[in-house]
Design a protein around this motif. Structure first.
Motif, PDB file in Angstrom:
ATOM      1  N   LEU A 151       0.967  -1.276   0.239  1.00 62.68           N
ATOM      2  CA  LEU A 151      -0.089  -0.090  -0.001  1.00 62.68           C
ATOM      3  C   LEU A 151       0.736   1.339  -0.071  1.00 62.68           C
ATOM      4  CD1 LEU A 151      -2.760  -1.095   2.531  1.00 62.68           C
ATOM      5  CD2 LEU A 151      -2.855  -0.977   0.044  1.00 62.68           C
ATOM      6  N   ALA A 152       1.883   1.321   0.788  1.00 64.37           N
ATOM      7  CA  ALA A 152       2.939   2.351   0.738  1.00 64.37           C
ATOM      8  C   ALA A 152       3.179   2.632  -0.608  1.00 64.37           C
ATOM      9  CB  ALA A 152       3.869   2.242   1.795  1.00 64.37           C
ATOM     10  N   ARG A 153       3.885   1.518  -1.196  1.00 60.62           N
ATOM     11  CA  ARG A 153       4.490   1.762  -2.466  1.00 60.62           C
ATOM     12  C   ARG A 153       3.313   2.215  -3.499  1.00 60.62           C
ATOM     13  NH1 ARG A 153       9.073  -0.110  -5.469  1.00 60.62           N
ATOM     14  NH2 ARG A 153       8.964   0.654  -7.417  1.00 60.62           N
ATOM     15  N   HIS A 154       2.052   1.583  -3.447  1.00 59.25           N
ATOM     16  CA  HIS A 154       0.997   2.173  -4.224  1.00 59.25           C
ATOM     17  C   HIS A 154       0.873   3.493  -4.080  1.00 59.25           C
ATOM     18  CE1 HIS A 154      -2.875   1.491  -6.784  1.00 59.25           C
ATOM     19  NE2 HIS A 154      -3.245   2.092  -5.759  1.00 59.25           N
ATOM     20  N   GLY A 155       1.030   4.187  -2.911  1.00 60.32           N
ATOM     21  CA  GLY A 155       0.923   5.565  -2.559  1.00 60.32           C
ATOM     22  C   GLY A 155       2.033   6.541  -2.906  1.00 60.32           C
ATOM     23  N   GLY A 156       2.986   5.787  -3.734  1.00 63.36           N
ATOM     24  CA  GLY A 156       4.060   6.554  -4.186  1.00 63.36           C
ATOM     25  C   GLY A 156       5.229   6.860  -3.002  1.00 63.36           C
ATOM     26  N   VAL A 166      17.852 -12.451   6.713  1.00 59.55           N
ATOM     27  CA  VAL A 166      17.783 -12.388   5.087  1.00 59.55           C
ATOM     28  C   VAL A 166      16.567 -13.127   4.523  1.00 59.55           C
ATOM     29  CG1 VAL A 166      18.993 -12.999   3.063  1.00 59.55           C
ATOM     30  CG2 VAL A 166      20.182 -11.913   4.933  1.00 59.55           C
ATOM     31  N   ALA A 167      16.424 -14.623   4.990  1.00 67.49           N
ATOM     32  CA  ALA A 167      15.488 -15.326   4.819  1.00 67.49           C
ATOM     33  C   ALA A 167      14.018 -14.666   4.979  1.00 67.49           C
ATOM     34  CB  ALA A 167      15.733 -16.676   5.539  1.00 67.49           C
ATOM     35  N   ARG A 168      13.709 -14.005   5.737  1.00 71.64           N
ATOM     36  CA  ARG A 168      12.594 -13.390   6.118  1.00 71.64           C
ATOM     37  C   ARG A 168      12.230 -12.211   5.252  1.00 71.64           C
ATOM     38  NH1 ARG A 168       8.923 -15.807   9.391  1.00 71.64           N
ATOM     39  NH2 ARG A 168       8.160 -13.962  10.191  1.00 71.64           N
ATOM     40  N   GLY A 169      13.111 -11.811   4.565  1.00 70.72           N
ATOM     41  CA  GLY A 169      12.997 -10.644   3.141  1.00 70.72           C
ATOM     42  C   GLY A 169      12.649 -11.178   2.238  1.00 70.72           C
ATOM     43  N   ALA A 170      12.520 -12.488   1.936  1.00 69.26           N
ATOM     44  CA  ALA A 170      12.236 -12.931   0.572  1.00 69.26           C
ATOM     45  C   ALA A 170      10.776 -12.696  -0.031  1.00 69.26           C
ATOM     46  CB  ALA A 170      12.375 -14.594   0.700  1.00 69.26           C
ATOM     47  N   GLY A 171      10.846 -11.949  -1.168  1.00 70.31           N
ATOM     48  CA  GLY A 171       9.636 -11.716  -1.745  1.00 70.31           C
ATOM     49  C   GLY A 171       9.190 -10.163  -1.591  1.00 70.31           C
ATOM     50  N   LEU A 172       9.688  -9.493  -0.627  1.00 68.65           N
ATOM     51  CA  LEU A 172       9.252  -8.180  -0.343  1.00 68.65           C
ATOM     52  C   LEU A 172       9.677  -7.357  -1.346  1.00 68.65           C
ATOM     53  CD1 LEU A 172      10.254  -8.038   3.642  1.00 68.65           C
ATOM     54  CD2 LEU A 172       8.087  -8.225   2.516  1.00 68.65           C
ATOM     55  N   THR A 173      10.712  -7.410  -1.998  1.00 66.99           N
ATOM     56  CA  THR A 173      11.137  -6.502  -3.019  1.00 66.99           C
ATOM     57  C   THR A 173      10.178  -6.567  -4.281  1.00 66.99           C
ATOM     58  OG1 THR A 173      13.554  -6.583  -2.774  1.00 66.99           O
ATOM     59  CG2 THR A 173      12.919  -5.845  -4.818  1.00 66.99           C
ATOM     60  N   GLU A 174       9.829  -7.786  -4.542  1.00 63.03           N
ATOM     61  CA  GLU A 174       8.479  -7.878  -5.557  1.00 63.03           C
ATOM     62  C   GLU A 174       7.226  -7.479  -4.897  1.00 63.03           C
ATOM     63  OE1 GLU A 174      11.834 -11.004  -5.955  1.00 63.03           O
ATOM     64  OE2 GLU A 174      10.628 -10.314  -4.274  1.00 63.03           O
ATOM     65  N   LEU A 175       6.956  -7.140  -3.828  1.00 63.68           N
ATOM     66  CA  LEU A 175       5.975  -6.618  -3.259  1.00 63.68           C
ATOM     67  C   LEU A 175       6.050  -5.235  -3.377  1.00 63.68           C
ATOM     68  CD1 LEU A 175       4.883  -8.633  -0.234  1.00 63.68           C
ATOM     69  CD2 LEU A 175       3.948  -8.829  -2.733  1.00 63.68           C
ATOM     70  N   GLY A 176       7.185  -4.660  -3.725  1.00 64.95           N
ATOM     71  CA  GLY A 176       7.313  -2.988  -3.811  1.00 64.95           C
ATOM     72  C   GLY A 176       8.290  -2.300  -2.626  1.00 64.95           C
ATOM     73  N   ALA A 177       9.177  -3.275  -1.945  1.00 63.86           N
ATOM     74  CA  ALA A 177      10.048  -2.600  -0.996  1.00 63.86           C
ATOM     75  C   ALA A 177      11.082  -2.075  -1.984  1.00 63.86           C
ATOM     76  CB  ALA A 177      10.492  -3.628  -0.266  1.00 63.86           C
ATOM     77  N   ASP A 178      11.561  -0.868  -1.766  1.00 64.74           N
ATOM     78  CA  ASP A 178      12.799  -0.355  -2.320  1.00 64.74           C
ATOM     79  C   ASP A 178      13.975  -0.785  -1.830  1.00 64.74           C
ATOM     80  OD1 ASP A 178      11.774   1.762  -4.471  1.00 64.74           O
ATOM     81  OD2 ASP A 178      10.721   2.142  -2.615  1.00 64.74           O
ATOM     82  N   GLU A 179      14.049  -1.099  -0.304  1.00 65.71           N
ATOM     83  CA  GLU A 179      15.084  -1.646   0.439  1.00 65.71           C
ATOM     84  C   GLU A 179      14.686  -2.632   1.413  1.00 65.71           C
ATOM     85  OE1 GLU A 179      17.682   1.158   2.685  1.00 65.71           O
ATOM     86  OE2 GLU A 179      17.220   2.754   1.402  1.00 65.71           O
ATOM     87  N   ALA A 263      -8.684  -7.277  -6.805  1.00 70.57           N
ATOM     88  CA  ALA A 263      -9.297  -7.784  -8.082  1.00 70.57           C
ATOM     89  C   ALA A 263      -8.621  -7.059  -9.178  1.00 70.57           C
ATOM     90  CB  ALA A 263     -10.919  -6.915  -7.913  1.00 70.57           C
ATOM     91  N   ARG A 264      -7.936  -5.828  -8.768  1.00 70.33           N
ATOM     92  CA  ARG A 264      -7.305  -4.945  -9.741  1.00 70.33           C
ATOM     93  C   ARG A 264      -5.649  -5.694 -10.044  1.00 70.33           C
ATOM     94  NH1 ARG A 264      -6.436  -0.109  -9.096  1.00 70.33           N
ATOM     95  NH2 ARG A 264      -7.473   0.616  -7.072  1.00 70.33           N
ATOM     96  N   GLY A 265      -5.466  -6.518  -9.125  1.00 75.44           N
ATOM     97  CA  GLY A 265      -3.893  -6.933  -9.111  1.00 75.44           C
ATOM     98  C   GLY A 265      -3.110  -5.925  -8.427  1.00 75.44           C
ATOM     99  N   ALA A 266      -3.398  -4.904  -7.644  1.00 74.52           N
ATOM    100  CA  ALA A 266      -2.737  -3.962  -7.364  1.00 74.52           C
ATOM    101  C   ALA A 266      -2.315  -4.514  -5.557  1.00 74.52           C
ATOM    102  CB  ALA A 266      -3.363  -2.714  -7.099  1.00 74.52           C
ATOM    103  N   LEU A 267      -3.031  -5.562  -5.176  1.00 71.75           N
ATOM    104  CA  LEU A 267      -2.635  -6.136  -3.828  1.00 71.75           C
ATOM    105  C   LEU A 267      -2.640  -7.427  -3.740  1.00 71.75           C
ATOM    106  CD1 LEU A 267      -2.206  -5.287  -0.633  1.00 71.75           C
ATOM    107  CD2 LEU A 267      -4.879  -5.388  -0.517  1.00 71.75           C
ATOM    108  N   ARG A 268      -1.515  -8.222  -3.321  1.00 79.77           N
ATOM    109  CA  ARG A 268      -1.611  -9.733  -3.100  1.00 79.77           C
ATOM    110  C   ARG A 268      -1.556  -9.798  -1.492  1.00 79.77           C
ATOM    111  NH1 ARG A 268       4.134 -10.774  -5.725  1.00 79.77           N
ATOM    112  NH2 ARG A 268       3.741 -12.866  -4.556  1.00 79.77           N
ATOM    113  N   SER A 269      -2.613 -10.946  -1.229  1.00 81.16           N
ATOM    114  CA  SER A 269      -2.973 -11.115   0.159  1.00 81.16           C
ATOM    115  C   SER A 269      -1.878 -11.916   0.748  1.00 81.16           C
ATOM    116  CB  SER A 269      -3.990 -12.258   0.063  1.00 81.16           C
ATOM    117  OG  SER A 269      -4.606 -12.377   1.586  1.00 81.16           O
ATOM    118  N   PRO A 270      -1.554 -11.690   2.045  1.00 84.83           N
ATOM    119  CA  PRO A 270       0.036 -12.193   2.460  1.00 84.83           C
ATOM    120  C   PRO A 270      -0.373 -13.448   3.166  1.00 84.83           C
ATOM    121  CG  PRO A 270      -1.367 -10.894   4.079  1.00 84.83           C
ATOM    122  CD  PRO A 270      -2.153 -10.494   2.958  1.00 84.83           C
TER     123      PRO A 270
END
Length: 301
Positions: A151-156, A166-179, A263-270
Protein backbone atom coordinates in the motif's frame (compact mmCIF):
# COMPACT_ATOMS: atom_id res chain seq x y z
CA UNK A 1 -21.94 -26.46 14.50
CA UNK A 2 -18.17 -26.89 14.69
CA UNK A 3 -15.94 -24.06 15.86
CA UNK A 4 -12.50 -23.37 17.29
CA UNK A 5 -12.90 -22.12 20.84
CA UNK A 6 -10.63 -20.91 23.61
CA UNK A 7 -9.57 -23.82 25.83
CA UNK A 8 -7.19 -22.70 28.59
CA UNK A 9 -7.26 -26.22 30.04
CA UNK A 10 -5.33 -27.55 27.03
CA UNK A 11 -1.68 -27.17 26.10
CA UNK A 12 -2.54 -25.41 22.85
CA UNK A 13 -5.10 -23.05 24.35
CA UNK A 14 -7.82 -23.88 21.79
CA UNK A 15 -9.89 -26.81 20.54
CA UNK A 16 -12.13 -27.67 17.59
CA UNK A 17 -15.49 -28.69 19.03
CA UNK A 18 -19.28 -28.45 18.74
CA UNK A 19 -21.04 -25.27 19.88
CA UNK A 20 -24.57 -23.87 19.43
CA UNK A 21 -25.34 -22.03 16.20
CA UNK A 22 -25.14 -18.23 16.58
CA UNK A 23 -28.25 -16.08 16.32
CA UNK A 24 -27.91 -12.87 14.29
CA UNK A 25 -29.27 -9.58 15.57
CA UNK A 26 -31.44 -7.21 13.50
CA UNK A 27 -28.46 -5.54 11.81
CA UNK A 28 -26.33 -8.62 11.42
CA UNK A 29 -25.87 -11.22 8.70
CA UNK A 30 -25.33 -14.94 9.19
CA UNK A 31 -22.39 -16.26 7.14
CA UNK A 32 -21.45 -19.79 6.11
CA UNK A 33 -17.70 -19.45 6.62
CA UNK A 34 -15.51 -21.18 4.02
CA UNK A 35 -12.13 -19.64 4.91
CA UNK A 36 -10.77 -17.96 8.05
CA UNK A 37 -7.42 -16.36 8.81
CA UNK A 38 -5.21 -16.34 11.87
CA UNK A 39 -3.52 -13.19 13.15
CA UNK A 40 -0.39 -13.70 15.23
CA UNK A 41 -1.75 -11.52 18.02
CA UNK A 42 -4.73 -13.83 18.43
CA UNK A 43 -2.37 -16.71 19.15
CA UNK A 44 -0.09 -14.74 21.48
CA UNK A 45 -3.05 -13.57 23.56
CA UNK A 46 -5.17 -16.72 23.77
CA UNK A 47 -5.19 -16.40 27.54
CA UNK A 48 -7.32 -13.25 27.31
CA UNK A 49 -10.30 -15.10 25.82
CA UNK A 50 -12.85 -16.75 28.16
CA UNK A 51 -13.04 -20.53 27.96
CA UNK A 52 -15.48 -21.67 25.29
CA UNK A 53 -15.56 -18.39 23.36
CA UNK A 54 -15.36 -18.79 19.59
CA UNK A 55 -12.04 -17.38 18.35
CA UNK A 56 -11.01 -15.49 15.23
CA UNK A 57 -11.86 -12.25 13.42
CA UNK A 58 -11.14 -12.72 9.69
CA UNK A 59 -13.47 -14.74 7.46
CA UNK A 60 -14.94 -15.15 4.00
CA UNK A 61 -17.94 -17.17 2.89
CA UNK A 62 -21.56 -16.97 1.79
CA UNK A 63 -24.48 -15.15 3.42
CA UNK A 64 -27.14 -17.64 4.55
CA UNK A 65 -29.40 -15.07 6.23
CA UNK A 66 -29.49 -11.36 5.50
CA UNK A 67 -30.16 -8.61 8.02
CA UNK A 68 -33.70 -7.54 8.87
CA UNK A 69 -34.98 -4.76 6.62
CA UNK A 70 -32.73 -5.75 3.73
CA UNK A 71 -29.64 -3.76 4.75
CA UNK A 72 -26.25 -5.23 3.89
CA UNK A 73 -25.46 -8.23 1.70
CA UNK A 74 -28.27 -10.58 0.75
CA UNK A 75 -28.65 -14.32 1.04
CA UNK A 76 -26.29 -16.20 -1.27
CA UNK A 77 -23.82 -13.36 -1.78
CA UNK A 78 -20.10 -14.00 -1.36
CA UNK A 79 -18.59 -11.80 1.37
CA UNK A 80 -15.45 -11.02 3.30
CA UNK A 81 -16.07 -10.20 6.96
CA UNK A 82 -14.38 -8.88 10.08
CA UNK A 83 -15.62 -9.52 13.60
CA UNK A 84 -15.40 -11.83 16.63
CA UNK A 85 -16.32 -15.49 16.31
CA UNK A 86 -14.96 -16.00 12.79
CA UNK A 87 -13.43 -19.46 13.32
CA UNK A 88 -16.73 -21.31 13.00
CA UNK A 89 -18.87 -22.89 10.31
CA UNK A 90 -21.48 -20.21 10.97
CA UNK A 91 -20.70 -16.69 12.18
CA UNK A 92 -22.61 -13.44 12.59
CA UNK A 93 -21.23 -10.07 11.51
CA UNK A 94 -22.56 -6.52 11.65
CA UNK A 95 -23.75 -5.23 8.27
CA UNK A 96 -21.04 -2.53 8.32
CA UNK A 97 -18.37 -5.21 8.82
CA UNK A 98 -18.99 -7.26 5.68
CA UNK A 99 -18.43 -6.54 2.01
CA UNK A 100 -19.54 -8.35 -1.12
CA UNK A 101 -16.73 -10.06 -3.05
CA UNK A 102 -16.91 -10.03 -6.88
CA UNK A 103 -17.16 -13.40 -8.59
CA UNK A 104 -13.73 -12.94 -10.18
CA UNK A 105 -11.99 -12.68 -6.79
CA UNK A 106 -11.01 -15.82 -4.87
CA UNK A 107 -12.67 -15.91 -1.44
CA UNK A 108 -9.56 -17.49 0.06
CA UNK A 109 -7.45 -14.59 -1.21
CA UNK A 110 -9.48 -11.94 0.63
CA UNK A 111 -10.13 -13.97 3.79
CA UNK A 112 -6.63 -13.15 5.01
CA UNK A 113 -7.00 -9.38 4.56
CA UNK A 114 -9.43 -7.84 7.07
CA UNK A 115 -7.38 -7.22 10.21
CA UNK A 116 -3.98 -6.68 8.62
CA UNK A 117 -5.44 -4.77 5.68
CA UNK A 118 -7.47 -2.40 7.83
CA UNK A 119 -4.50 -1.81 10.13
CA UNK A 120 -2.06 -1.04 7.30
CA UNK A 121 -4.56 1.03 5.31
CA UNK A 122 -5.74 3.20 8.18
CA UNK A 123 -2.30 3.89 9.62
CA UNK A 124 -0.92 4.88 6.23
CA UNK A 125 -3.96 7.04 5.56
CA UNK A 126 -3.43 8.81 8.90
CA UNK A 127 0.14 9.61 7.82
CA UNK A 128 -1.00 12.03 5.12
CA UNK A 129 0.16 12.00 1.47
CA UNK A 130 2.87 9.40 0.88
CA UNK A 131 4.19 10.50 -2.50
CA UNK A 132 7.95 10.97 -2.29
CA UNK A 133 8.14 10.23 1.44
CA UNK A 134 10.25 7.53 3.09
CA UNK A 135 8.16 4.88 4.83
CA UNK A 136 9.76 2.35 7.19
CA UNK A 137 7.90 -0.91 7.90
CA UNK A 138 9.25 -3.08 10.73
CA UNK A 139 8.28 -6.74 10.95
CA UNK A 140 7.76 -6.46 7.21
CA UNK A 141 7.62 -10.23 6.67
CA UNK A 142 4.40 -10.48 8.70
CA UNK A 143 0.82 -10.00 7.61
CA UNK A 144 0.53 -6.29 8.36
CA UNK A 145 4.02 -5.68 7.02
CA UNK A 146 3.42 -7.33 3.66
CA UNK A 147 0.22 -5.38 3.09
CA UNK A 148 1.79 -2.12 4.30
CA UNK A 149 4.73 -2.48 1.90
CA UNK A 150 2.33 -2.81 -1.02
CA UNK A 151 0.00 0.00 0.00
CA UNK A 152 2.86 2.41 0.76
CA UNK A 153 4.43 1.74 -2.62
CA UNK A 154 1.00 2.14 -4.25
CA UNK A 155 0.83 5.58 -2.59
CA UNK A 156 4.15 6.64 -4.13
CA UNK A 157 6.39 6.21 -1.08
CA UNK A 158 10.00 5.00 -0.94
CA UNK A 159 9.59 1.86 1.18
CA UNK A 160 12.19 0.44 3.58
CA UNK A 161 11.21 -3.05 4.79
CA UNK A 162 12.84 -4.27 8.01
CA UNK A 163 13.08 -8.01 8.73
CA UNK A 164 14.74 -10.26 11.28
CA UNK A 165 16.84 -12.28 8.83
CA UNK A 166 17.78 -12.39 5.19
CA UNK A 167 15.47 -15.37 4.66
CA UNK A 168 12.50 -13.45 6.09
CA UNK A 169 13.01 -10.75 3.46
CA UNK A 170 12.26 -13.08 0.53
CA UNK A 171 9.63 -11.68 -1.79
CA UNK A 172 9.40 -8.19 -0.29
CA UNK A 173 11.17 -6.49 -3.19
CA UNK A 174 8.61 -8.01 -5.54
CA UNK A 175 5.85 -6.59 -3.34
CA UNK A 176 7.27 -3.08 -3.68
CA UNK A 177 10.02 -2.58 -1.10
CA UNK A 178 12.83 -0.32 -2.34
CA UNK A 179 15.13 -1.58 0.42
CA UNK A 180 14.99 -4.77 2.46
CA UNK A 181 17.22 -4.57 5.54
CA UNK A 182 17.98 -6.80 8.51
CA UNK A 183 17.75 -4.56 11.56
CA UNK A 184 17.90 -0.77 11.63
CA UNK A 185 21.64 -0.15 11.56
CA UNK A 186 22.54 2.16 8.70
CA UNK A 187 18.96 3.14 7.85
CA UNK A 188 18.63 6.84 7.02
CA UNK A 189 15.97 9.26 8.30
CA UNK A 190 12.36 8.37 7.48
CA UNK A 191 9.06 10.25 7.46
CA UNK A 192 6.67 7.48 8.46
CA UNK A 193 7.15 4.30 10.52
CA UNK A 194 4.74 1.40 10.84
CA UNK A 195 6.15 -0.37 13.90
CA UNK A 196 5.02 -3.91 14.73
CA UNK A 197 7.84 -5.25 16.92
CA UNK A 198 7.95 -2.99 19.97
CA UNK A 199 10.71 -3.06 22.55
CA UNK A 200 14.15 -1.82 21.54
CA UNK A 201 13.19 -1.68 17.87
CA UNK A 202 10.43 0.84 18.57
CA UNK A 203 12.95 3.05 20.39
CA UNK A 204 15.45 2.76 17.54
CA UNK A 205 12.78 3.52 14.95
CA UNK A 206 11.75 6.64 16.86
CA UNK A 207 15.32 7.86 16.58
CA UNK A 208 15.13 7.60 12.79
CA UNK A 209 12.15 9.94 12.43
CA UNK A 210 12.76 13.13 10.48
CA UNK A 211 11.24 16.39 11.79
CA UNK A 212 7.47 16.24 11.35
CA UNK A 213 7.57 12.45 11.04
CA UNK A 214 5.08 10.01 12.58
CA UNK A 215 5.60 6.59 14.14
CA UNK A 216 2.57 4.30 14.35
CA UNK A 217 2.87 1.68 17.09
CA UNK A 218 0.60 -1.09 15.75
CA UNK A 219 2.08 -4.23 17.29
CA UNK A 220 4.40 -5.52 19.99
CA UNK A 221 5.59 -8.89 18.71
CA UNK A 222 8.78 -8.81 20.81
CA UNK A 223 6.89 -8.75 24.09
CA UNK A 224 9.68 -6.60 25.48
CA UNK A 225 9.46 -3.13 27.09
CA UNK A 226 10.54 -0.04 25.21
CA UNK A 227 12.96 2.06 27.26
CA UNK A 228 13.63 5.53 25.83
CA UNK A 229 16.94 7.19 26.73
CA UNK A 230 16.71 10.45 28.63
CA UNK A 231 15.84 13.38 26.31
CA UNK A 232 15.32 11.08 23.31
CA UNK A 233 11.75 12.34 22.90
CA UNK A 234 12.95 15.94 22.60
CA UNK A 235 14.21 17.38 19.31
CA UNK A 236 14.33 20.87 17.78
CA UNK A 237 12.22 21.63 14.75
CA UNK A 238 8.80 20.39 13.68
CA UNK A 239 7.35 17.96 16.22
CA UNK A 240 7.53 14.23 15.70
CA UNK A 241 4.53 12.07 16.66
CA UNK A 242 4.06 8.65 18.26
CA UNK A 243 0.61 7.25 17.57
CA UNK A 244 -1.25 4.17 18.70
CA UNK A 245 -3.68 2.20 16.57
CA UNK A 246 -6.76 0.25 17.57
CA UNK A 247 -9.67 1.58 15.53
CA UNK A 248 -11.10 -1.25 13.45
CA UNK A 249 -14.72 -0.11 13.71
CA UNK A 250 -17.10 0.02 10.73
CA UNK A 251 -14.58 -1.58 8.34
CA UNK A 252 -16.98 -2.11 5.42
CA UNK A 253 -15.77 0.72 3.14
CA UNK A 254 -12.12 -0.16 3.74
CA UNK A 255 -12.83 -3.84 3.08
CA UNK A 256 -14.38 -2.75 -0.23
CA UNK A 257 -11.23 -0.81 -1.11
CA UNK A 258 -8.97 -3.76 -0.25
CA UNK A 259 -11.11 -6.16 -2.30
CA UNK A 260 -11.01 -3.75 -5.24
CA UNK A 261 -7.21 -3.59 -5.06
CA UNK A 262 -7.05 -7.39 -5.11
CA UNK A 263 -9.44 -7.51 -8.06
CA UNK A 264 -7.24 -5.06 -10.00
CA UNK A 265 -4.07 -7.00 -9.23
CA UNK A 266 -2.70 -4.12 -7.14
CA UNK A 267 -2.62 -6.04 -3.83
CA UNK A 268 -1.54 -9.58 -3.01
CA UNK A 269 -2.91 -11.25 0.08
CA UNK A 270 -0.21 -12.14 2.66
CA UNK A 271 -0.92 -15.88 2.88
CA UNK A 272 2.10 -17.79 4.15
CA UNK A 273 0.45 -21.07 5.17
CA UNK A 274 -2.81 -22.66 4.04
CA UNK A 275 -4.52 -25.83 5.20
CA UNK A 276 -7.49 -27.42 6.97
CA UNK A 277 -8.63 -25.85 10.21
CA UNK A 278 -8.09 -29.28 11.73
CA UNK A 279 -4.35 -28.57 11.32
CA UNK A 280 -4.40 -25.30 13.28
CA UNK A 281 -2.01 -26.70 15.89
CA UNK A 282 0.55 -27.48 13.20
CA UNK A 283 0.13 -24.02 11.68
CA UNK A 284 0.50 -22.26 15.02
CA UNK A 285 3.71 -24.18 15.72
CA UNK A 286 5.09 -23.11 12.33
CA UNK A 287 4.15 -19.50 13.05
CA UNK A 288 5.73 -19.57 16.51
CA UNK A 289 8.99 -20.92 15.10
CA UNK A 290 9.02 -18.31 12.32
CA UNK A 291 8.49 -20.80 9.51
CA UNK A 292 5.56 -18.76 8.19
CA UNK A 293 5.97 -15.43 6.42
CA UNK A 294 2.61 -13.67 6.39
CA UNK A 295 -0.63 -15.15 7.68
CA UNK A 296 -2.22 -18.52 8.27
CA UNK A 297 -5.29 -19.29 6.15
CA UNK A 298 -7.69 -21.99 7.30
CA UNK A 299 -10.03 -23.89 5.02
CA UNK A 300 -13.15 -24.90 6.95
CA UNK A 301 -13.67 -28.42 5.65
Amino acid sequence: MRAIVAAPDTGEGFRLTEVPDPTPGPRQVLVDVRHAAVNSGEIRHLGLFPAGSVLGYDAAGHVVRGAEGGSGPREGERVVAFGPGAWARLAVFDVDSVMVVPAAVDLAEVAALPMVGITALRTLRASGPLLGRRVLVTGASGGVGRVAVQLARHGGAYVVAVVGSVARGAGLTELGADEVVVGLDGVGPVDVVLETVGGAQLVAAWGLLAPGGVLHSIGWASGEPAVFPVNSTFAPGVARTLRSFGDAGAPGPDLALLVDLVARGALRSPIGWRGSWQRLGEAVDALAHRRVAGKILLDLD
